[in-house]
Scaffold this motif. Structure first.
Motif, PDB file in Angstrom:
ATOM      1  N   GLN A   2      74.008  37.439  84.381  1.00  0.00           N
ATOM      2  CA  GLN A   2      74.687  37.890  83.169  1.00  0.00           C
ATOM      3  C   GLN A   2      74.447  39.453  83.046  1.00  0.00           C
ATOM      4  O   GLN A   2      73.468  40.029  83.144  1.00  0.00           O
ATOM      5  N   THR A   4      75.619  42.720  80.692  1.00  0.00           N
ATOM      6  CA  THR A   4      76.058  43.351  79.681  1.00  0.00           C
ATOM      7  C   THR A   4      76.067  44.788  79.508  1.00  0.00           C
ATOM      8  O   THR A   4      75.873  45.427  80.797  1.00  0.00           O
ATOM      9  N   THR A   5      76.711  45.397  78.840  1.00  0.00           N
ATOM     10  CA  THR A   5      76.877  47.052  78.714  1.00  0.00           C
ATOM     11  C   THR A   5      76.009  47.690  77.903  1.00  0.00           C
ATOM     12  O   THR A   5      75.740  47.248  76.686  1.00  0.00           O
ATOM     13  N   THR A  12      78.796  54.475  80.143  1.00  0.00           N
ATOM     14  CA  THR A  12      78.670  53.215  80.121  1.00  0.00           C
ATOM     15  C   THR A  12      77.970  52.612  81.380  1.00  0.00           C
ATOM     16  O   THR A  12      78.372  52.593  82.476  1.00  0.00           O
ATOM     17  N   ASN A  14      76.269  49.073  83.598  1.00  0.00           N
ATOM     18  CA  ASN A  14      76.381  47.761  83.155  1.00  0.00           C
ATOM     19  C   ASN A  14      74.906  47.492  83.709  1.00  0.00           C
ATOM     20  O   ASN A  14      74.384  47.828  84.651  1.00  0.00           O
ATOM     21  N   THR A  17      69.683  41.618  83.272  1.00  0.00           N
ATOM     22  CA  THR A  17      68.206  41.326  82.817  1.00  0.00           C
ATOM     23  C   THR A  17      67.067  40.917  83.973  1.00  0.00           C
ATOM     24  O   THR A  17      65.806  40.779  83.973  1.00  0.00           O
TER      25      THR A  17
END
Length: 296
Positions: A2, A4-5, A12, A14, A17
């Protein structure tokens, strides 16, 4: 995996986890390496060199692990990404905050020429026209002479930013001045004598190598030769392959591990860091890169 940004100013990032553990033996290998690097890095009339005896209060090892050995691409003596690393990795943030109680207070003075900065996530940032007094970390290139007056107050490098001469004595790379001096039969990396942000970094992978055509990012022979001739002289380093990334076989991964200096103990403390993966041999913070936490 997974993704998120994370947004920080113009950056920005990427973010994943997935946690990667930097093994204890690698932590110690990095700690043992740094005093020798500290001795070899060119001396500069900074506050930290004069009062503490080291080129910087915080450094970053950009590295990989090959056949159970730590292989260092280079040591960043004024590393970027501290703020974002703290957002990605709570353990890093906690260890950094614990170490900073031993450090004097300092601000980060940032050049208007920088395209992005995440230092607001961990420190007070100022423009050069806002600076009045006190210790600083300078975020400017050596070619910006207006920042040189901050050298006596700096907790890291100013003119010497990105100097790689230490690697010759560490036997990590050698200086070359002609394409005829390059080992074309084996993979290598060509890098400038002084610089950062992967500027003029060239990766050569011959067709006979097992690494050939695995991933994007290798340069042609013509491009390598042209870059060397344009620079006049560069450093040639044996190719240390970035690590395979099991979540995506197209990706290659490097480890960005920070160490902070403990003045009271006169030693380096490992803070953890981030892993950085990209579908390219040149792994850095491009738009297709992914970052995740390295814990110890």
């Amino acid at each position: 995996m997974q993704i998120t940004t994370l947004q920080s100013g113009k950056w920005t990032v990427n973010m994943a986890t997935r946690i990667i553990v930097f093994p204890r033996w690698a932590v110690e290998a990095g700690r043992e390496l740094l005093p020798e690097w500290q001795r070899l890095f060119p001396k500069e009339e900074t506050w930290v060199q004069r009062e503490v005896g080291t080129p910087s209060l915080i450094v970053r090892l950009d590295c990989t692990i090959v056949e159970s050995a730590l292989r260092v691409f280079e040591i960043e003596e004024r590393p970027a990404g501290i703020g974002i690393t703290g957002q990605i990795n709570p353990q890093f943030r906690e260890r950094l905050e614990g170490l900073r109680v031993q450090w004097p207070l300092f601000s980060v003075v940032v050049s208007k020429q920088r395209q992005g900065c995440d230092d607001n996530l961990w420190a007070q940032i100022l423009g050069l026209d806002e600076y009045r007094d006190g210790l600083v970390m300078v975020r400017a290139e050596p070619e910006e002479p207006e920042f040189h007056r901050l050298t006596p107050f700096s907790v890291s490098s100013v003119r010497m930013k990105g100097n790689k001469s230490y690697g010759v004595d560490l036997d990590w790379w050698r200086r070359v001045a002609s394409p005829e001096e390059l080992p074309w039969d084996e993979p290598f990396v060509l890098k400038p004598l002084q610089g950062s942000k992967c500027h003029d970094l060239e990766v050569w992978v011959p067709k006979t190598s097992r690494h050939f055509d695995q991933v994007k990012g290798a340069s042609t022979r013509t491009r390598v030769a042209r870059t060397l001739l344009r620079n006049g002289a560069m450093y040639c380093q044996p190719f240390h392959s970035p690590m395979s990334f099991e979540d995506d076989p197209r990706m290659r991964m490097i480890l960005r591990v920070y160490y902070g200096y403990e003045p009271q103990a006169s030693s380096w403390q490992c803070l953890g860091g981030v892993w950085n993966a990209r579908p390219n041999w040149i792994v850095h913070g491009a738009s297709d890169a992914v970052f995740g936490p390295i814990q110890i």
